[in-house]
Motif scaffolding. Structure first.
Motif, PDB file in Angstrom:
ATOM      1  N   GLU A   1     -20.659 -33.279  41.506  1.00 41.69           N
ATOM      2  CA  GLU A   1     -19.669 -34.324  41.255  1.00 41.69           C
ATOM      3  C   GLU A   1     -18.778 -33.996  40.060  1.00 41.69           C
ATOM      4  OE1 GLU A   1     -18.980 -36.916  42.984  1.00 41.69           O
ATOM      5  OE2 GLU A   1     -20.590 -36.823  44.470  1.00 41.69           O
ATOM      6  N   CYS A   2     -19.349 -33.375  39.027  1.00 40.20           N
ATOM      7  CA  CYS A   2     -18.599 -33.139  37.780  1.00 40.20           C
ATOM      8  C   CYS A   2     -18.058 -31.727  37.650  1.00 40.20           C
ATOM      9  CB  CYS A   2     -19.496 -33.429  36.571  1.00 40.20           C
ATOM     10  SG  CYS A   2     -20.067 -35.114  36.470  1.00 40.20           S
ATOM     11  N   TRP A   3     -18.358 -30.853  38.613  1.00 35.83           N
ATOM     12  CA  TRP A   3     -17.981 -29.449  38.436  1.00 35.83           C
ATOM     13  C   TRP A   3     -17.486 -28.807  39.719  1.00 35.83           C
ATOM     14  CZ3 TRP A   3     -21.541 -24.787  38.838  1.00 35.83           C
ATOM     15  CH2 TRP A   3     -20.934 -23.643  38.319  1.00 35.83           C
ATOM     16  N   ALA A   4     -18.241 -28.945  40.811  1.00 36.07           N
ATOM     17  CA  ALA A   4     -17.914 -28.233  42.045  1.00 36.07           C
ATOM     18  C   ALA A   4     -17.003 -29.024  42.961  1.00 36.07           C
ATOM     19  CB  ALA A   4     -19.203 -27.869  42.801  1.00 36.07           C
ATOM     20  N   SER A   5     -16.777 -30.290  42.667  1.00 32.19           N
ATOM     21  CA  SER A   5     -15.914 -31.109  43.509  1.00 32.19           C
ATOM     22  C   SER A   5     -14.446 -30.793  43.233  1.00 32.19           C
ATOM     23  CB  SER A   5     -16.200 -32.582  43.257  1.00 32.19           C
ATOM     24  OG  SER A   5     -15.309 -33.386  43.991  1.00 32.19           O
ATOM     25  N   TRP A   6     -13.623 -30.820  44.279  1.00 34.23           N
ATOM     26  CA  TRP A   6     -12.198 -30.523  44.113  1.00 34.23           C
ATOM     27  C   TRP A   6     -11.477 -31.618  43.345  1.00 34.23           C
ATOM     28  CZ3 TRP A   6     -10.757 -25.802  44.902  1.00 34.23           C
ATOM     29  CH2 TRP A   6     -11.442 -25.021  45.830  1.00 34.23           C
ATOM     30  N   GLY A   7     -12.058 -32.809  43.282  1.00 37.55           N
ATOM     31  CA  GLY A   7     -11.404 -33.895  42.566  1.00 37.55           C
ATOM     32  C   GLY A   7     -11.406 -33.739  41.062  1.00 37.55           C
ATOM     33  N   VAL A   8     -12.192 -32.810  40.529  1.00 30.65           N
ATOM     34  CA  VAL A   8     -12.271 -32.614  39.069  1.00 30.65           C
ATOM     35  C   VAL A   8     -11.714 -31.246  38.686  1.00 30.65           C
ATOM     36  CG1 VAL A   8     -14.209 -34.183  38.762  1.00 30.65           C
ATOM     37  CG2 VAL A   8     -14.654 -31.792  39.297  1.00 30.65           C
ATOM     38  N   TRP A   9     -10.755 -30.737  39.456  1.00 30.39           N
ATOM     39  CA  TRP A   9     -10.220 -29.398  39.216  1.00 30.39           C
ATOM     40  C   TRP A   9      -9.536 -29.285  37.853  1.00 30.39           C
ATOM     41  CZ3 TRP A   9      -5.069 -28.817  38.196  1.00 30.39           C
ATOM     42  CH2 TRP A   9      -4.235 -29.874  38.553  1.00 30.39           C
ATOM     43  N   TYR A  10      -9.062 -30.401  37.325  1.00 28.35           N
ATOM     44  CA  TYR A  10      -8.307 -30.372  36.059  1.00 28.35           C
ATOM     45  C   TYR A  10      -9.196 -30.599  34.848  1.00 28.35           C
ATOM     46  CZ  TYR A  10      -8.693 -35.415  36.703  1.00 28.35           C
ATOM     47  OH  TYR A  10      -9.177 -36.680  36.897  1.00 28.35           O
ATOM     48  N   LYS A  11     -10.472 -30.858  35.030  1.00 24.94           N
ATOM     49  CA  LYS A  11     -11.358 -31.173  33.918  1.00 24.94           C
ATOM     50  C   LYS A  11     -12.052 -29.928  33.391  1.00 24.94           C
ATOM     51  CE  LYS A  11     -12.371 -35.990  35.069  1.00 24.94           C
ATOM     52  NZ  LYS A  11     -11.823 -36.537  33.805  1.00 24.94           N
ATOM     53  N   TYR A  12     -12.530 -30.040  32.144  1.00 24.90           N
ATOM     54  CA  TYR A  12     -13.310 -28.955  31.555  1.00 24.90           C
ATOM     55  C   TYR A  12     -14.628 -28.787  32.306  1.00 24.90           C
ATOM     56  CZ  TYR A  12     -10.120 -29.256  27.555  1.00 24.90           C
ATOM     57  OH  TYR A  12      -9.005 -29.259  26.755  1.00 24.90           O
ATOM     58  N   GLN A  13     -15.171 -27.592  32.222  1.00 28.83           N
ATOM     59  CA  GLN A  13     -16.448 -27.325  32.881  1.00 28.83           C
ATOM     60  C   GLN A  13     -17.615 -27.838  32.022  1.00 28.83           C
ATOM     61  OE1 GLN A  13     -16.622 -23.333  35.075  1.00 28.83           O
ATOM     62  NE2 GLN A  13     -15.299 -22.881  33.338  1.00 28.83           N
ATOM     63  N   PRO A  14     -18.638 -28.423  32.643  1.00 28.19           N
ATOM     64  CA  PRO A  14     -19.847 -28.813  31.886  1.00 28.19           C
ATOM     65  C   PRO A  14     -20.748 -27.599  31.674  1.00 28.19           C
ATOM     66  CG  PRO A  14     -20.087 -29.460  34.172  1.00 28.19           C
ATOM     67  CD  PRO A  14     -18.705 -28.861  34.051  1.00 28.19           C
ATOM     68  N   LEU A  15     -20.356 -26.739  30.738  1.00 25.82           N
ATOM     69  CA  LEU A  15     -21.024 -25.449  30.575  1.00 25.82           C
ATOM     70  C   LEU A  15     -22.491 -25.597  30.189  1.00 25.82           C
ATOM     71  CD1 LEU A  15     -18.226 -23.377  28.792  1.00 25.82           C
ATOM     72  CD2 LEU A  15     -18.937 -23.270  31.180  1.00 25.82           C
ATOM     73  N   ASP A  16     -22.812 -26.616  29.374  1.00 24.71           N
ATOM     74  CA  ASP A  16     -24.201 -26.806  28.984  1.00 24.71           C
ATOM     75  C   ASP A  16     -25.074 -27.144  30.189  1.00 24.71           C
ATOM     76  OD1 ASP A  16     -23.789 -26.291  26.285  1.00 24.71           O
ATOM     77  OD2 ASP A  16     -23.189 -28.345  25.877  1.00 24.71           O
ATOM     78  N   LEU A  17     -24.530 -27.932  31.096  1.00 27.23           N
ATOM     79  CA  LEU A  17     -25.278 -28.270  32.296  1.00 27.23           C
ATOM     80  C   LEU A  17     -25.392 -27.068  33.235  1.00 27.23           C
ATOM     81  CD1 LEU A  17     -26.664 -30.766  33.499  1.00 27.23           C
ATOM     82  CD2 LEU A  17     -24.569 -31.219  34.777  1.00 27.23           C
ATOM     83  N   VAL A  18     -24.325 -26.275  33.321  1.00 27.87           N
ATOM     84  CA  VAL A  18     -24.367 -25.049  34.128  1.00 27.87           C
ATOM     85  C   VAL A  18     -25.423 -24.102  33.576  1.00 27.87           C
ATOM     86  CG1 VAL A  18     -23.056 -23.026  34.864  1.00 27.87           C
ATOM     87  CG2 VAL A  18     -21.957 -25.257  34.808  1.00 27.87           C
TER      88      VAL A  18
END
Length: 962
Positions: A329-346
């Protein structure tokens, strides 16, 4: 017998039996259904045994459900392929025996039993999955391997596949004791104290300014690119000081729950570490899971995803189901293409190595914004100044200048004004801002790499990678098998290991280098074939029936040649991969990292040469060595070499870069996502046809993950290679194609989400592994940055008309000697850059079929061509003019000045930008000091507590400390 033991055995008569009571008073207690033997320690008499002791013993047994854990009689223990450990698969992954643990344990939620993430008891979380087939003949190796796995303390359970009874899933779970033991051996860093953030002392004036700024920010809209912190879980390890785990100092660490203290990625990494060191056969080198995977004993091995990535409920109202759902929802979804990546969660889900790749990709994409903006500005500058460009005006108005044919026989004479459109397009890319942009991109590449080092240092600090050192790597099985007869002492471990003689290593490297040279020759041969194609087809298109193609024969030749070149590039890439694999294995690298670095270097070299060889030809060789009309240079004394368009060769280079860049990025994106999507769709389709949609959704997690595609054999190699080649396109010939950074930026915005979607939804969960940096790729990036300075200098000096225009403006134009170089100083440049040729001097084989009478009503006597040569009636006909030598000297001088200036700027920037930010350096020093203080205080607190307890119990010792 009236003892408590007899009463307890009566209560559990269905699941337990008492075998005998020995004469020494020792009880042998056996649980048949659990297939587990437990001995109560000798010396416990019948009258000493109570119900609570037996209950505790059964509780300890329950932790090892479905395990035969007998180290003394390992030979007779049940094998992994034995049906005693095998549960036949069912849709709920439970059976009638699954509830037998509830007698002695806590009540287990039904969700744990049905979600496929736990053992059948609903308590033991699955940390790793092994897959094999019953029909495989490597049974004995699996038996020994499995017996040794149990001896290491891992718990095991087996399940048959719902779709194929031949496939068996082996579920592994690491208990707390095993996790603690190996976490200490592996120096796994765990949180032990909350961080205390140190604030620098600020002056009142600065505080007032900050308050005003914060008040002003309150009126501004919320930053749209930042992720909503409420949806992200509290990643405790990022807010705590960490230290290597130690069982002796376990009281120092923050342990709220032993089941969740080690996250799933760490648990899987510990289990994998154990599996890599377990023997499967007698012998020194018969060890490790990788060898069993390579010889086919196991079909697959992977950690589980944390459930489904989709949910019926909204994440905003009901929260995330699991980390995989949150990442989607917060990273791989196309709807959040403009947001920063949740690198800590990755990093928490996939490990530091994959996290670093996405951190680098995000940093590279962010740094492309200024480059893309400046490149677009250069292009728009060319658009706005198009109507004021004196050169393109003269080309468009030159209706009386007749150009010589660009090929033999079939190419006609043409007016210079016919190339008006090409002259205008050339100005869009080759204008006064091009030199500035080339310098900017050379500096940009240096700034990008220098600031990435700083960014990497911050990430390494936040992810506890500063002091992390890679373990001594295992020797590759192929290396061991090849050089097992020769051994020498390892200076680090002090153990004997296989040794490769220096002469053998040198001979293999020479053969490998010869193979690399041969494959580069194959690339050159392919380029040679493209050159011949261009030479032959330009005449063919010039005689084509269709007027559109006949009038644009050179553009049609260039376009088709680029497309054919792209197809050859993609075909040769397949061949290069096999050749690089063969040559790397021929070298016999000692460790996996050495093998990976050697393979990476070969593949990059092959693909870089393959991708850029035609571009280098067009940029630096096309039209440079053609001779002049009447004395053309020919290929094999047959084919006349191709000439540039009357407007210059830069348009050909732009077409080459634009088509190759767009086609390759489109193809790569399709292969990265389209191929696994199609494969997974086909698998789901077969399952849907056989079992139905409703039943397929109830498959356990290990079945769903097994049906996903495995991560490619080379790990992140393909992802890095694609981006590095793109970085080369963005920097090496950027002076000829200023829109390259913009295309790269658009591609990377899509690439981040494509890769994220692929990792989260289409691939099995890769093993979380650690890394401090991006490895050998950083050195390759530095090499590309150096090469880009040289190539851009040559593109500006040789390919573009920047230097000839500059020489004309200052030396031969209307403003000669006045120190000006505006558009008014370029009047007459086109006529001065063209030489005159007498049509009667044509060779027989190159004489055009048309005599040019369609232009003036009579046969042409003279035509013009691009060069600086004397007229046919000069004392030395068609000799080089003085202007040619002036232009040549200016080009060489520009290359030397440009390279030295840019290299000086690059080195100055590298010197001025420290690799470690000052605030990070201060934080590291302060953290080191605080950790020492905290450890001392914690130890002091423990000793004081022990002292109080001793005093409370009436025990005291003299000379105690503290």
């Amino acid at each position: 017998p009236e003892s408590p033991l007899a009463g307890f055995s009566t209560a559990l008569s269905q699941t337990q039996s008492i075998s005998s009571i020995s004469s020494e008073g020792t009880e042998d207690f056996q649980v048949n259904q659990l297939e587990t033997q437990v001995w109560i320690k000798p010396g416990i008499q019948k009258t000493d045994v109570d119900f609570s002791e037996i209950l505790n013993a059964i509780h300890e047994i329950a932790k090892d459900v479905n395990i035969f854990f007998d180290e003394l009689e390992g030979v007779n223990s049940p094998s992994k392929d034995d049906d005693s450990l095998l549960h036949h698969g069912n849709l709920t992954s439970t059976s009638g025996d699954a509830s037998r643990l509830e007698v002695v344990g806590e009540e287990v939620p039904d969700k744990n039993k049905t979600n496929g993430l736990y053992f059948r008891d609903g308590k033991c979380r699955i940390d790793y999955i092994l897959v094999y087939r019953k029909s495989n003949l490597q049974t004995e190796k699996r038996e020994v391997f499995e017996r040794n796995i149990r001896a290491e303390g891992l718990q095991m359970e087996k399940e048959s596949s719902l779709t194929n009874n031949d496939i068996i899933f082996v579920k592994l779970h690491a208990p707390w004791e095993v996790l603690g033991k190996y976490a200490e051996l592996m120096n796994v860093r765990m949180p032990f104290r909350r961080k205390i953030y140190y604030l620098h002392r600020r002056y009142k004036f600065m505080n007032r300014i900050e308050k005003q700024i914060s008040r002003f920010r309150g009126w501004l809209p919320r930053k749209p690119m930042k992720l909503d912190k409420e949806t992200l879980p509290d990643l405790e390890e990022n807010d705590c000081y960490t230290a290597p785990f130690s069982q002796q100092r376990i009281h120092h660490f923050i342990i709220h729950n032993k089941d969740t203290f080690f996250n799933n990625a760490t648990r899987s990494r510990i289990v994998h570490h154990i599996l890599q060191r377990v023997k499967y056969e007698e012998g020194k080198n018969k060890i490790g899971l990788n060898r069993l995977l390579s010889n086919g004993s196991y079909e697959a091995a992977f950690p589980l995803h944390e459930g489904s990535y989709r949910s019926k409920n909204s994440i905003k109202t009901h929260g995330a189901e699991n980390h995989r759902h949150l990442l989607y929802e917060c990273w791989a979804s196309w709807g959040v293409w403009y947001k920063y990546q949740p690198l800590d969660l990755v990093r928490r889900y996939f490990g530091e190595k994959i996290g670093l790749y996405f951190a680098w990709l995000g940093w590279y994409t962010g740094m492309l914004f200024p480059a893309a903006f400046i490149g677009l500005f250069v292009f728009l500058y060319g658009v706005t100044t198009l109507n004021h460009c004196q050169v393109s005006k003269e080309v468009c108005q030159a209706t009386d200048i007749i150009m010589c044919p660009i090929c033999d026989k079939y190419c006609p004479f043409m007016r210079l004004s016919d190339s008006c459109i090409y002259a205008k397009v050339t100005h869009l890319f080759d204008n006064g801002a091009t030199v500035f942009f080339a310098v900017f991109m050379a500096v940009w590449a240096t700034v990008f790499l220098e600031f990435w080092k700083r960014r990497r240092a911050v990430i390494a600090y936040d992810w506890d990678l500063i002091d992390w050192e890679e373990e001594e790597e295992e020797i590759r099985p192929q290396f061991e098998a090849k050089y097992s007869k020769k051994e020498r002492m390892n200076p680090i471990s002090g153990k004997p290991e296989p040794y490769q003689a220096f002469a053998d290593k040198c001979s293999r490297l020479i053969v490998s280098a010869s193979g690399i040279f041969f494959m580069i020759c194959v690339v050159i041969a392919a380029v040679f074939g493209i050159v011949i194609y261009r030479v032959v087809t330009v005449s063919t298109f010039a005689a084509f029936k269709w007027a559109l193609i006949r009038n644009n024969s050179q553009v049609a030749t260039t376009g088709t040649a680029v497309c054919i070149n792209f197809c050859i590039i993609m075909l040769l890439n397949v061949l290069y991969e096999k050749v690089a694999l063969f040559l790397t294995n021929l070298e016999q690298p000692r460790t996996e990292s050495e093998w990976e670095n050697s393979f990476t270097l070969k593949m990059f070299l092959f693909q870089f040469v393959n991708l850029n060889s035609s571009t280098f030809y067009i940029a630096f060789f096309l039209g440079r060595f053609t001779g002049h009309p009447g004395a053309y240079l020919r290929l094999i004394n047959r084919w006349r070499l191709e000439e540039c368009h009357p407007s210059g060769c830069l348009i050909d280079l732009c077409m080459q870069m634009g088509i190759i860049m767009v086609l390759k990025q489109t193809w790569n994106n399709f292969m990265e996502l389209g191929y696994p999507l199609i494969q997974n769709w086909w698998t789901r389709r077969k399952l849907r046809q056989e079992y139905g949609t409703q039943r397929r959704t109830n498959f356990p997690q290990w079945e769903k993950d097994y049906n996903l595609q495995p991560m490619n054999a080379y790990g992140l190699f393909d992802e890095y290679l694609e981006m590095i080649l793109q970085f080369g396109f963005t920097t090496i010939f950027v002076a000829a194609f200023p829109l390259a950074p913009l295309l790269a930026l658009l591609n990377n915005i899509i690439e981040i989400r494509l890769d994220a979607y692929k990792f989260v939804t289409q691939w099995r969960r890769p093993l979380a592994s650690r890394a401090k940096d991006i490895g050998i790729w950083y050195g390759i990036l530095e090499g590309i940055g150096i090469l880009s300075v040289i190539t851009n200098a040559f593109v500006i000096a040789v390919t573009s008309d920047f230097i000839p225009r500059l020489v004309y403006a200052y030396k031969y134009g209307p403003c000669a000697g006045q120190g000006e170089a505006g558009q008014k100083c370029m009047v007459g440049y086109v006529n001065a850059s063209l030489s005159v040729f007498l049509v009667s001097d044509f060779e027989n084989r190159s004489e055009p079929t048309s005599n040019g009478s369609e232009f003036s009503g009579s046969p042409l006597k003279y035509c013009r061509y691009r060069d600086y040569r004397d007229p046919p009636h000069a004392p030395v006909p068609y000799g080089y003019t003085l202007q040619f030598w002036h232009v040549l000297a200016a080009r060489l001088a520009f290359i030397i000045v440009f390279e030295h200036l840019v290299f000086c700027i690059k080195h100055l920037i590298s010197y001025l930008i420290p690799d470690l930010p000052k605030d990070l350096r201060d934080r590291m020093r302060r953290e080191k000091y605080l950790i020492q203080e905290m450890m001392y205080e914690a130890e002091l607190e423990r000793l004081q507590k022990e002292r109080k307890e001793r005093k409370k119990n009436g025990k005291s010792y003299h000379n105690e400390w503290p």
